[in-house]
Design a protein around this motif. Sequence first.
Motif, PDB file in Angstrom:
ATOM      1  N   PRO A  80       0.790  -1.240   0.000  1.00 50.49           N
ATOM      2  CA  PRO A  80       0.000   0.000   0.000  1.00 50.49           C
ATOM      3  C   PRO A  80       0.818   1.285   0.000  1.00 50.49           C
ATOM      4  O   PRO A  80       0.300   2.335  -0.381  1.00 50.49           O
ATOM      5  N   LEU A  81       2.093   1.238   0.409  1.00 50.87           N
ATOM      6  CA  LEU A  81       2.916   2.448   0.372  1.00 50.87           C
ATOM      7  C   LEU A  81       2.942   3.059  -1.025  1.00 50.87           C
ATOM      8  O   LEU A  81       2.976   4.282  -1.190  1.00 50.87           O
ATOM      9  N   PHE A  82       2.915   2.215  -2.054  1.00 51.70           N
ATOM     10  CA  PHE A  82       3.086   2.693  -3.424  1.00 51.70           C
ATOM     11  C   PHE A  82       1.964   3.633  -3.870  1.00 51.70           C
ATOM     12  O   PHE A  82       2.200   4.563  -4.631  1.00 51.70           O
ATOM     13  N   ARG A  83       0.731   3.380  -3.402  1.00 54.68           N
ATOM     14  CA  ARG A  83      -0.420   4.113  -3.935  1.00 54.68           C
ATOM     15  C   ARG A  83      -0.248   5.624  -3.814  1.00 54.68           C
ATOM     16  O   ARG A  83      -0.451   6.369  -4.774  1.00 54.68           O
ATOM     17  N   TYR A  84       0.134   6.085  -2.634  1.00 57.79           N
ATOM     18  CA  TYR A  84       0.191   7.533  -2.427  1.00 57.79           C
ATOM     19  C   TYR A  84       1.566   8.129  -2.727  1.00 57.79           C
ATOM     20  O   TYR A  84       1.806   9.300  -2.460  1.00 57.79           O
ATOM     21  N   LEU A  85       2.447   7.318  -3.323  1.00 56.22           N
ATOM     22  CA  LEU A  85       3.628   7.891  -3.962  1.00 56.22           C
ATOM     23  C   LEU A  85       3.229   8.532  -5.287  1.00 56.22           C
ATOM     24  O   LEU A  85       3.901   9.435  -5.779  1.00 56.22           O
ATOM     25  N   LYS A  86       2.114   8.055  -5.846  1.00 51.94           N
ATOM     26  CA  LYS A  86       1.655   8.532  -7.152  1.00 51.94           C
ATOM     27  C   LYS A  86       0.309   9.247  -7.070  1.00 51.94           C
ATOM     28  O   LYS A  86       0.118  10.304  -7.673  1.00 51.94           O
ATOM     29  N   ASN A  87      -0.626   8.669  -6.334  1.00 53.16           N
ATOM     30  CA  ASN A  87      -1.989   9.200  -6.288  1.00 53.16           C
ATOM     31  C   ASN A  87      -2.180  10.180  -5.128  1.00 53.16           C
ATOM     32  O   ASN A  87      -1.377  10.233  -4.201  1.00 53.16           O
ATOM     33  N   THR A  88      -3.278  10.922  -5.189  1.00 52.06           N
ATOM     34  CA  THR A  88      -3.638  11.859  -4.126  1.00 52.06           C
ATOM     35  C   THR A  88      -4.789  11.280  -3.309  1.00 52.06           C
ATOM     36  O   THR A  88      -5.757  10.755  -3.869  1.00 52.06           O
ATOM     37  N   TRP A  89      -4.676  11.371  -2.003  1.00 51.63           N
ATOM     38  CA  TRP A  89      -5.727  10.854  -1.119  1.00 51.63           C
ATOM     39  C   TRP A  89      -7.000  11.676  -1.274  1.00 51.63           C
ATOM     40  O   TRP A  89      -6.959  12.906  -1.376  1.00 51.63           O
ATOM     41  N   ASP A  90      -8.139  11.003  -1.269  1.00 48.67           N
ATOM     42  CA  ASP A  90      -9.427  11.685  -1.409  1.00 48.67           C
ATOM     43  C   ASP A  90      -9.992  12.174  -0.079  1.00 48.67           C
ATOM     44  O   ASP A  90     -11.099  12.716  -0.023  1.00 48.67           O
ATOM     45  N   ARG A 108     -12.613 -16.777   7.916  1.00 49.71           N
ATOM     46  CA  ARG A 108     -11.997 -15.589   8.527  1.00 49.71           C
ATOM     47  C   ARG A 108     -10.529 -15.467   8.142  1.00 49.71           C
ATOM     48  O   ARG A 108     -10.052 -14.387   7.777  1.00 49.71           O
ATOM     49  N   ASP A 109      -9.811 -16.586   8.197  1.00 51.50           N
ATOM     50  CA  ASP A 109      -8.384 -16.562   7.874  1.00 51.50           C
ATOM     51  C   ASP A 109      -8.160 -16.233   6.402  1.00 51.50           C
ATOM     52  O   ASP A 109      -7.222 -15.502   6.056  1.00 51.50           O
ATOM     53  N   ARG A 110      -9.019 -16.752   5.536  1.00 52.60           N
ATOM     54  CA  ARG A 110      -8.900 -16.456   4.104  1.00 52.60           C
ATOM     55  C   ARG A 110      -9.142 -14.973   3.837  1.00 52.60           C
ATOM     56  O   ARG A 110      -8.422 -14.339   3.061  1.00 52.60           O
ATOM     57  N   LEU A 111     -10.137 -14.414   4.509  1.00 51.15           N
ATOM     58  CA  LEU A 111     -10.449 -12.993   4.344  1.00 51.15           C
ATOM     59  C   LEU A 111      -9.281 -12.132   4.816  1.00 51.15           C
ATOM     60  O   LEU A 111      -8.903 -11.154   4.152  1.00 51.15           O
ATOM     61  N   ARG A 112      -8.701 -12.486   5.945  1.00 46.12           N
ATOM     62  CA  ARG A 112      -7.568 -11.721   6.469  1.00 46.12           C
ATOM     63  C   ARG A 112      -6.380 -11.767   5.513  1.00 46.12           C
ATOM     64  O   ARG A 112      -5.689 -10.767   5.324  1.00 46.12           O
ATOM     65  N   ARG A 113      -6.135 -12.916   4.914  1.00 45.49           N
ATOM     66  CA  ARG A 113      -5.033 -13.027   3.956  1.00 45.49           C
ATOM     67  C   ARG A 113      -5.269 -12.117   2.756  1.00 45.49           C
ATOM     68  O   ARG A 113      -4.350 -11.447   2.274  1.00 45.49           O
ATOM     69  N   GLU A 114      -6.501 -12.094   2.271  1.00 44.38           N
ATOM     70  CA  GLU A 114      -6.829 -11.273   1.106  1.00 44.38           C
ATOM     71  C   GLU A 114      -6.668  -9.782   1.412  1.00 44.38           C
ATOM     72  O   GLU A 114      -6.247  -9.005   0.556  1.00 44.38           O
ATOM     73  N   MET A 115      -6.986  -9.376   2.637  1.00 46.89           N
ATOM     74  CA  MET A 115      -6.967  -7.959   2.998  1.00 46.89           C
ATOM     75  C   MET A 115      -5.640  -7.516   3.601  1.00 46.89           C
ATOM     76  O   MET A 115      -5.500  -6.375   4.025  1.00 46.89           O
ATOM     77  N   GLN A 116      -4.657  -8.392   3.606  1.00 46.28           N
ATOM     78  CA  GLN A 116      -3.410  -8.144   4.324  1.00 46.28           C
ATOM     79  C   GLN A 116      -2.684  -6.888   3.848  1.00 46.28           C
ATOM     80  O   GLN A 116      -2.051  -6.193   4.632  1.00 46.28           O
ATOM     81  N   GLY A 117      -2.748  -6.587   2.556  1.00 49.96           N
ATOM     82  CA  GLY A 117      -2.017  -5.452   2.015  1.00 49.96           C
ATOM     83  C   GLY A 117      -2.856  -4.211   1.795  1.00 49.96           C
ATOM     84  O   GLY A 117      -2.472  -3.342   1.006  1.00 49.96           O
ATOM     85  N   TRP A 118      -3.974  -4.092   2.481  1.00 50.94           N
ATOM     86  CA  TRP A 118      -4.887  -2.975   2.246  1.00 50.94           C
ATOM     87  C   TRP A 118      -4.654  -1.797   3.187  1.00 50.94           C
ATOM     88  O   TRP A 118      -5.428  -0.853   3.205  1.00 50.94           O
ATOM     89  N   GLY A 119      -3.596  -1.851   3.981  1.00 48.17           N
ATOM     90  CA  GLY A 119      -3.307  -0.757   4.905  1.00 48.17           C
ATOM     91  C   GLY A 119      -4.273  -0.681   6.068  1.00 48.17           C
ATOM     92  O   GLY A 119      -4.413   0.363   6.709  1.00 48.17           O
ATOM     93  N   LEU A 120      -4.942  -1.784   6.369  1.00 51.13           N
ATOM     94  CA  LEU A 120      -5.914  -1.812   7.465  1.00 51.13           C
ATOM     95  C   LEU A 120      -5.213  -1.853   8.821  1.00 51.13           C
ATOM     96  O   LEU A 120      -4.236  -2.570   9.005  1.00 51.13           O
ATOM     97  N   GLY A 121      -5.731  -1.064   9.755  1.00 52.26           N
ATOM     98  CA  GLY A 121      -5.225  -1.093  11.117  1.00 52.26           C
ATOM     99  C   GLY A 121      -6.364  -1.339  12.085  1.00 52.26           C
ATOM    100  O   GLY A 121      -7.496  -0.898  11.847  1.00 52.26           O
ATOM    101  N   PRO A 122      -6.107  -2.055  13.191  1.00 49.02           N
ATOM    102  CA  PRO A 122      -7.166  -2.346  14.168  1.00 49.02           C
ATOM    103  C   PRO A 122      -7.557  -1.103  14.962  1.00 49.02           C
ATOM    104  O   PRO A 122      -6.734  -0.516  15.656  1.00 49.02           O
ATOM    105  N   TRP A 123      -8.804  -0.705  14.855  1.00 41.32           N
ATOM    106  CA  TRP A 123      -9.296   0.495  15.530  1.00 41.32           C
ATOM    107  C   TRP A 123      -9.923   0.109  16.872  1.00 41.32           C
ATOM    108  O   TRP A 123      -9.485   0.507  17.932  1.00 41.32           O
ATOM    109  N   HIS A 124     -10.977  -0.682  16.798  1.00 39.37           N
ATOM    110  CA  HIS A 124     -11.597  -1.279  17.975  1.00 39.37           C
ATOM    111  C   HIS A 124     -11.859  -2.743  17.653  1.00 39.37           C
ATOM    112  O   HIS A 124     -11.601  -3.195  16.540  1.00 39.37           O
TER     113      HIS A 124
END
Length: 245
Positions: A80-90, A108-124
């Motif tokens: 995910p670091l790459f996206r905002y090297l080029k694009n502008t955040w909305d 659940r484990d399959r979903l977590r693997r798929e979303m691993q690179g989405w820049g998600l952080g645990p909020w609550h």
Amino acid sequence: MGVKERRTKILLLLFLIAGVDFLEVMIDEQLQKIFDLTLNQKTRGTLSGLIKEGLIQKGATENTYKLTLKGFEELSLKFPLFRYLKNTWDGKWRIISYEIPEKKREIRDRLRREMQGWGLGPWHRSFWLTPHPIIEILKELVSQKEEEKYIQAFEGVPVFGDRDILIEKVWGKSNLDKTYRELFKKWHDILSGQEEKTDKFRKILSEYVTILRLDPGLPKELVGESWIGFEGWNIFKEIKSILLG
């Protein structure tokens, strides 16, 4: 180098060597060694598939390719670091909530693997936060699948609250800063060694890929233009020009 999937490895090669302008790259013997690739039948089949999907384009000369915007977007879902090297955040936050029963752990484990690179952080508990535009990707991922009924997704802009406290709580910015500083020390040690330039760059790359998997890719509007992750990208480009130039 820490990336096994041939498809991702090719996209990563084209971006890291060409940068945000998506210039053409000749995948010569040196780059094949650095990225642990061989232009055998399987690799050429992968290249052909990427061209058909519109993720890369073939260049004018043999073994020359370049990344497309579509390919860049796919790569940004892994790094995910790459996206905002080029694009502008909305300016929008995306919030994902899911509570999948323990007996459905494989889902659940399959979903977590798929979303691993989405820049998600645990909020609550069961709530995950990201500034990346992943809602449509999520819809495609879970549409008409069993996990769809366990997921809620929201999108919006913040109204009130201390942003710096939020970023530290969700992504541990200070710890990531320390990790980057440790990376810079490792790079210095590698560059101070007596190995050939190609071998040095291969080690530089391997260390960088490790932290690229950890960096959530927060935009400059959230972390500032001097954020150490952006500094790391600029240092990497300088090292590349020295060792491969």
